[in-house]
Design a protein around this motif. Sequence first.
Motif, PDB file in Angstrom:
ATOM      1  N   ILE A   9       0.830  -1.199   0.000  1.00  0.00           N
ATOM      2  CA  ILE A   9       0.000   0.000   0.000  1.00  0.00           C
ATOM      3  C   ILE A   9       0.868   1.254   0.000  1.00  0.00           C
ATOM      4  O   ILE A   9       0.596   2.204  -0.714  1.00  0.00           O
ATOM      5  N   THR A  10       1.920   1.249   0.800  1.00  0.00           N
ATOM      6  CA  THR A  10       2.839   2.382   0.853  1.00  0.00           C
ATOM      7  C   THR A  10       4.219   1.923   0.381  1.00  0.00           C
ATOM      8  O   THR A  10       4.525   0.736   0.404  1.00  0.00           O
ATOM      9  N   GLY A  57      -3.095   5.059  -7.012  1.00  0.00           N
ATOM     10  CA  GLY A  57      -4.414   5.662  -6.827  1.00  0.00           C
ATOM     11  C   GLY A  57      -4.378   7.167  -7.035  1.00  0.00           C
ATOM     12  O   GLY A  57      -5.276   7.745  -7.652  1.00  0.00           O
ATOM     13  N   ALA A  58      -3.334   7.823  -6.534  1.00  0.00           N
ATOM     14  CA  ALA A  58      -3.188   9.269  -6.719  1.00  0.00           C
ATOM     15  C   ALA A  58      -2.995   9.607  -8.191  1.00  0.00           C
ATOM     16  O   ALA A  58      -3.538  10.594  -8.694  1.00  0.00           O
ATOM     17  N   LEU A 105      -5.369  11.972 -10.623  1.00  0.00           N
ATOM     18  CA  LEU A 105      -4.881  13.097 -11.420  1.00  0.00           C
ATOM     19  C   LEU A 105      -5.470  13.090 -12.834  1.00  0.00           C
ATOM     20  O   LEU A 105      -5.586  14.142 -13.459  1.00  0.00           O
ATOM     21  N   GLN A 106      -5.837  11.925 -13.332  1.00  0.00           N
ATOM     22  CA  GLN A 106      -6.369  11.816 -14.679  1.00  0.00           C
ATOM     23  C   GLN A 106      -7.869  12.110 -14.744  1.00  0.00           C
ATOM     24  O   GLN A 106      -8.440  12.249 -15.813  1.00  0.00           O
ATOM     25  N   LEU A 107      -8.509  12.206 -13.599  1.00  0.00           N
ATOM     26  CA  LEU A 107      -9.964  12.378 -13.550  1.00  0.00           C
ATOM     27  C   LEU A 107     -10.353  13.838 -13.366  1.00  0.00           C
ATOM     28  O   LEU A 107     -11.025  14.204 -12.413  1.00  0.00           O
ATOM     29  N   ARG A 116       6.719  10.958 -10.817  1.00  0.00           N
ATOM     30  CA  ARG A 116       5.406  10.336 -10.937  1.00  0.00           C
ATOM     31  C   ARG A 116       4.714  10.153  -9.604  1.00  0.00           C
ATOM     32  O   ARG A 116       3.529  10.410  -9.475  1.00  0.00           O
ATOM     33  N   SER A 117       5.422   9.654  -8.615  1.00  0.00           N
ATOM     34  CA  SER A 117       4.770   9.339  -7.346  1.00  0.00           C
ATOM     35  C   SER A 117       4.239  10.581  -6.655  1.00  0.00           C
ATOM     36  O   SER A 117       3.261  10.521  -5.937  1.00  0.00           O
ATOM     37  N   ALA A 118       4.856  11.709  -6.869  1.00  0.00           N
ATOM     38  CA  ALA A 118       4.387  12.946  -6.244  1.00  0.00           C
ATOM     39  C   ALA A 118       3.394  13.687  -7.129  1.00  0.00           C
ATOM     40  O   ALA A 118       2.780  14.635  -6.696  1.00  0.00           O
TER      41      ALA A 118
END
Length: 60
Positions: A2-3, A18-19, A23-25, A50-52
């Motif tokens: 998860i993390t 998930g983040a 961002l795409q929505l 990417r992760s941030a």
Amino acid sequence: MITPTKGIAPDRCLLAIGAQVLLQLDEPRSVSQTWARLKAWRSETPSAFRSAGLSVEQGS
């Protein structure tokens, strides 16, 4: 999973993915449209950012 951990890169953990999906929505989309946008965004964005969810700006 998860993390991010020592064995899981930050751009591969569920929280970051998930983040990235969120961002795409920016408007209602189907799952297929969202997945296509995510794949395109991930191919264009350097993995370190990417992760941030950050983008690289060119300084002058």
